[in-house]
Design a protein around this motif. Structure first.
Motif, PDB file in Angstrom:
ATOM      1  N   GLY A 121       1.205  -2.982   4.315  1.00 46.99           N
ATOM      2  CA  GLY A 121      -0.211  -3.256   4.146  1.00 46.99           C
ATOM      3  C   GLY A 121      -0.712  -4.482   4.865  1.00 46.99           C
ATOM      4  O   GLY A 121      -1.718  -5.071   4.450  1.00 46.99           O
TER       5      GLY A 121
ATOM      6  N   SER B 183      -3.751   5.341   2.806  1.00 48.50           N
ATOM      7  CA  SER B 183      -2.454   4.698   3.055  1.00 48.50           C
ATOM      8  C   SER B 183      -1.450   5.712   3.588  1.00 48.50           C
ATOM      9  O   SER B 183      -1.409   6.860   3.130  1.00 48.50           O
ATOM     10  CB  SER B 183      -1.927   4.093   1.759  1.00 48.50           C
TER      11      SER B 183
ATOM     12  N   VAL C 283       0.816  -1.223   0.000  1.00 48.04           N
ATOM     13  CA  VAL C 283       0.000   0.000   0.000  1.00 48.04           C
ATOM     14  C   VAL C 283       0.845   1.267   0.000  1.00 48.04           C
ATOM     15  O   VAL C 283       0.297   2.369  -0.017  1.00 48.04           O
ATOM     16  CB  VAL C 283      -0.974   0.016   1.198  1.00 48.04           C
TER      17      VAL C 283
ATOM     18  N   TYR D 114      -2.005   5.646  -3.702  1.00 49.96           N
ATOM     19  CA  TYR D 114      -2.655   4.358  -3.462  1.00 49.96           C
ATOM     20  C   TYR D 114      -4.166   4.511  -3.591  1.00 49.96           C
ATOM     21  O   TYR D 114      -4.739   5.492  -3.126  1.00 49.96           O
ATOM     22  CB  TYR D 114      -2.325   3.808  -2.067  1.00 49.96           C
TER      23      TYR D 114
ATOM     24  N   ASP E 200       0.828   1.281   5.750  1.00 49.31           N
ATOM     25  CA  ASP E 200      -0.386   0.621   6.197  1.00 49.31           C
ATOM     26  C   ASP E 200      -1.602   1.493   5.912  1.00 49.31           C
ATOM     27  O   ASP E 200      -1.474   2.643   5.490  1.00 49.31           O
ATOM     28  CB  ASP E 200      -0.305   0.284   7.690  1.00 49.31           C
ATOM     29  N   ILE E 201      -2.780   0.925   6.171  1.00 44.83           N
ATOM     30  CA  ILE E 201      -4.045   1.611   5.951  1.00 44.83           C
ATOM     31  C   ILE E 201      -4.585   2.112   7.287  1.00 44.83           C
ATOM     32  O   ILE E 201      -4.666   1.347   8.261  1.00 44.83           O
ATOM     33  CB  ILE E 201      -5.068   0.674   5.290  1.00 44.83           C
TER      34      ILE E 201
END
Length: 259
Positions: free
Chosen positions: A153, A251, A65, A233, A182-183
């Motif tokens: 991610g 992201s 991501v 992203y 990461d999200i």
């Protein structure tokens, strides 16, 4: 800190995640909620020569991501632990950075991903990278064994993010770093989303509110040095796009250092 550990069935979540990422390993051209492959990697910030050094099959199954290797600033000879290493894309990039005197340890729970990554490592002659079956919440590694922990991610998929960060802090040496993408969300997701194992597996349902995510890292003993939004992203499905607009799902790449 808000927790989502009790909002989703853990067994169902694990099964859905394994199913989805088995498909990512074996059928990377299949339609997912998210993008995969080389075009995604380049758009996120990976340099073409960097990607070209990675086995093509690993690139095809890349489902990260964001980009964080500029933040990680890996040096030759360092030991890197990759949480949720998948088919090996980031582990292989890291292996090139740390060189023959370095070591990369990829951790993943999906058999198909592990089998593919191991096969590709052997084929590429990358003997400084190894892949272990395991869970990112329970690393079978000695404390203080790593200079850098990376992840792309994957932490959002865990229902116990505080445990993941505690494990990362345990294995990284004092003064060294955690570099991840990461999200996260701007707003707390409703239970209709956080209870849906399918949306968790799609990197949406388990996304933590941004401030809570930061608190979890700091509570584990990390000091955050940089946070960068990855505007390039994007999700593909309509449900994922709607969550992005409504709850600010996005992201980020983060560099943190163990205190």
């Amino acid at each position: 800190m808000a927790t989502t550990a009790d909002r989703v069935n853990a067994s169902e979540l694990e099964a859905r995640v394994k199913e989805m990422y088995r498909d990512v390993a074996e059928h990377p051209d299949k339609q997912f909620h998210f993008e995969t492959g080389r075009e995604l990697a380049i758009r996120l910030g990976y340099q073409a020569p960097e990607v070209d050094m990675v086995p093509g099959e690993a690139v095809a199954s890349f489902a990260g991501v964001g980009y964080y290797f500029d933040l990680a600033a890996l040096d030759p000879g360092e030991t890197v632990v990759d949480l949720g290493s998948g088919s090996g894309m980031d582990s292989f990039v890291a292996a090139r950075h740390v060189g023959r005197t370095g070591r990369v340890i990829g951790i993943d729970m999906t058999e198909a991903q592990l089998a593919k990554a191991r096969r590709l490592a052997r084929g590429a002659g990358l003997d400084n990278v190894e892949f272990h079956e395991g869970y990112i919440e329970h690393l079978d590694l000695e404390g203080g064994c790593a200079d850098v922990v990376i992840s792309n991610g994957v932490i959002n998929l865990s229902a116990k993010k505080d445990v993941v960060f505690a494990e990362a802090a345990r294995v990284v040496r004092p003064g060294d770093r955690l570099a991840i993408a990461d999200i996260v969300t701007s707003l707390q997701l409703p239970t209709g989303i956080t209870c849906d194992a399918s949306l968790w597996a799609a990197c949406i349902g388990g996304a933590m509110q941004r401030d809570d995510y930061r608190d979890a890292m700091e509570d584990a003993g990390f000091s955050i040095e940089a946070i960068r939004e990855n505007d390039q992203y994007r999700f593909l499905s309509e449900s994922a796009k709607n969550a992005t607009l409504t709850y600010g799902v996005r992201s980020v790449s983060i560099l943190a250092r163990k205190q």
